[in-house]
Enzyme design. Structure first.
Site, PDB file in Angstrom:
ATOM      1  CE  LYS A 129      -3.876   1.962   2.726  1.00 20.88           C
ATOM      2  NZ  LYS A 129      -4.712   1.747   3.935  1.00 20.88           N
ATOM      3  CB  SER A 204      -8.177   3.372   3.116  1.00 24.06           C
ATOM      4  OG  SER A 204      -7.232   2.874   4.060  1.00 24.06           O
ATOM      5  CB  SER A 228      -8.189   0.587   6.115  1.00 20.26           C
ATOM      6  OG  SER A 228      -8.961   1.760   6.187  1.00 20.26           O
TER       7      SER A 228
END
Length: 544
Positions: A129, A204, A228
């Site tokens: 990420k 997210s 997330s």
């Protein structure tokens, strides 16, 4: 996390750079499928679609595939499915690919030929990420404002994975500044769910989730402030772990809320999650919260994996989170089926009555708005960070980038920008309300412990997300359930629980006491092996 050390990064870099080879016209890579059939180099991308990191490690160990071949296969799938193709808009999960991935893979292949294997993750391609620091690539947090942000070193978990031999193929999109669950950013755009590219991937960490599901990498890292990791794992038929706060370092992960943030893995199997924890969990002096992990890390998390873990386990169904609205009923039914499957494996499953005091305490302990500016500014001030001076000069102090500079720049997705603006000044303003919220958090922690102790529970069970992924442009309900683990620091594991009639994945979440990851992984593994719910998405099929 101030006072960051660079020594461990240098050690990890030295391990990777320790063997240098020239990449020439190597012989054709071969790989074995699960049935033992051998396919050529170009065929690897056909079967990585549903092969987990554990199996890839076995194939590497058996000499049936090379890391160079694997990296090329995953990159071929990114080339095929990242952008628009045929009648699909494209997954759009990747912020940037690592141009050195093939060279790193070649060095790791050379190590293996010399008899040096770092462990089960040696030569495994992964996704990161883009709020994890990487010294060799920018770390944007998904924002145009930070598109040229460079850090001095790797995030601790990235450094440990690289030291274990994992290869970063790409950094993935996220909901900008991790401030949402739809995974849209000003730099990366809208990521799409490979199970239905008209729908959200969750967030997210949606780029990591969608990328793993589409087989752009074998597993990946996400961050979880409230769902997330777990939300996109559920929406992409993956396993995802929000670890105990303090189990794994957050150093080098751009923060949203220091007292809620954790970083953790997403993968195609529970065993893969255990392998990642073996490489990443443990004390890091640059993250003081990890002091709590000392003496609480097993020799290997894989020892907890077995097909009898559910026998005599006690599971409590948290009925507060079982939705009854029409969109939620399908998910609720699948989670009820999951609980029944656990009972069939030998668990005692009980329905817990409503817990109004616990729910009220959890819901009253949100601190993201209180902490974001303080924690992000501390991260942005890390020594050695490189950034455009023009960005730092937008707001005082003019020698450092702050959240105020980012807001003033306007280089942020409009919906995220509106979330950031109210956070300005919160960290330096009156703190009475903030401390009251922290007190309610302590109350929630105690109530949760009491609930589990009084019922002698090994885990709580509930839907990871209350309903299937919605169509892009429609509201994306996150549900209240993300907050139970996030606002208490307790660990939670999501495992695939099946599919809705629309063919969309649903996850079931198991929550345990702090540092009970071995128990959760054991329960999740037993359930996973009994049900085998996961299947790959059809919109990103094997390459022909």
């Amino acid at each position: 996390m101030a006072g960051r050390s660079h020594r461990r990064r240098n050690r990890a870099a030295a391990l990777v750079a320790g063997v240098v080879v020239l990449v020439t016209s190597a012989p054709s890579v071969v790989a074995a499928t699960g049935s033992g059939a051998v396919v050529g180099d170009r065929g690897i991308a056909d079967w990585v679609v549903d092969v987990d990191a554990t199996r890839l490690g076995e194939l590497l160990a058996g000499g049936r595939v090379t890391s160079v071949g694997l990296v090329k296969a995953f990159k071929a799938r990114i080339d095929a499915y990242e952008q628009a193709y045929a009648d699909q808009p494209g997954v759009n999960a990747v912020i940037r690919e690592d141009p050195d991935a093939i060279a790193v893979a070649a060095r790791l292949d050379a190590e293996r030929r010399r008899g040096h294997v770092r462990g089960p993750l040696h030569g495994i391609p992964i996704l990161i990420k883009d709020n994890y620091d990487t010294a060799d690539l920018p770390t944007s947090n998904g924002s145009l404002a930070l598109r040229r942000w460079r850090t001095a070193d790797d995030a601790e978990q990235v450094a440990r994975l690289r030291g274990a031999g994992a290869i970063v193929v790409a950094k993935t999109n996220l909901h900008e500044f991790a401030s949402g669950i739809e995974t849209i950013s000003s730099l990366g755009g809208q990521t799409r769910n490979p199970y239905d590219q008209a729908r959200y991937p969750g967030g997210s960490s949606g780029g990591t989730g969608a990328g793993i599901a589409a087989a752009f990498g074998a597993f990946g890292l996400g961050s979880d402030t409230c769902g997330s990791i777990r939300n996109p794992a559920a929406h992409n038929s993956l396993v995802g772990l929000r670890p105990t706060l303090g189990l794994s370092s957050r150093d080098g992960i751009a923060p949203l809320s220091d007292t809620q943030d954790v970083g953790g893995p997403m993968a195609k199997s529970v065993r893969d999650i255990a392998l990642v924890l073996d490489a990443t969990a443990g004390y890091d002096p640059d993250d003081p919260s990890t002091k709590a992990s000392i003496g609480r890390i097993p020799h290997t998390y894989t020892a907890a994996l077995g097909d009898t873990a559910l026998v005599d386990a006690r599971i409590g169904v948290l009925t507060d989170y079982l939705g009854t609205s029409a969109p939620e009923q399908v998910t609720t039914a699948l989670v009820r089926e999951a609980a029944a499957d656990m009972a069939a494996q030998g668990a005692t499953v009980i329905d817990l009555p409503a817990q109004p005091a616990l729910m009220a305490a959890v819901d009253a302990s949100w601190v993201i708005n209180d902490e974001h500016e303080r924690d992000l500014n501390r991260y942005l001030a890390a020594p050695g960070s490189k950034f455009p001076r023009s960005l730092a000069r937008l707001e005082p102090p003019t020698d450092l980038v702050t959240l105020a500079d980012i807001v003033t720049s306007g280089d942020v997705t409009p919906t995220v920008l509106e979330r950031l603006k109210p956070r300005l000044g919160r960290s330096t303003g009156p703190q009475d309300d903030y401390h009251q919220r922290l007190a309610r958090r302590a109350e929630a922690q105690q109530l949760l412990r009491t609930l589990m102790d009084d019922n002698d529970l090994d885990a709580l069970v509930y839907p990871t997300v209350p309903q299937q992924a919605p169509v892009i442009g429609q509201p994306q309900p996150g549900g209240r359930s993300c907050a139970l683990a996030a606002n208490t620091g307790f660990p939670a594991l999501t495992v695939p629980a099946g599919f809705t009639p629309d063919g969309l994945p649903v996850g079931v979440e198991l929550l345990g006491a702090p540092f009970s990851e071995p128990t959760l992984l054991g329960l999740g593994f037993d359930y996973e092996q009994a049900t085998h719910h996961r299947r790959p998405p059809t919109s990103t099929p094997p390459l022909n």
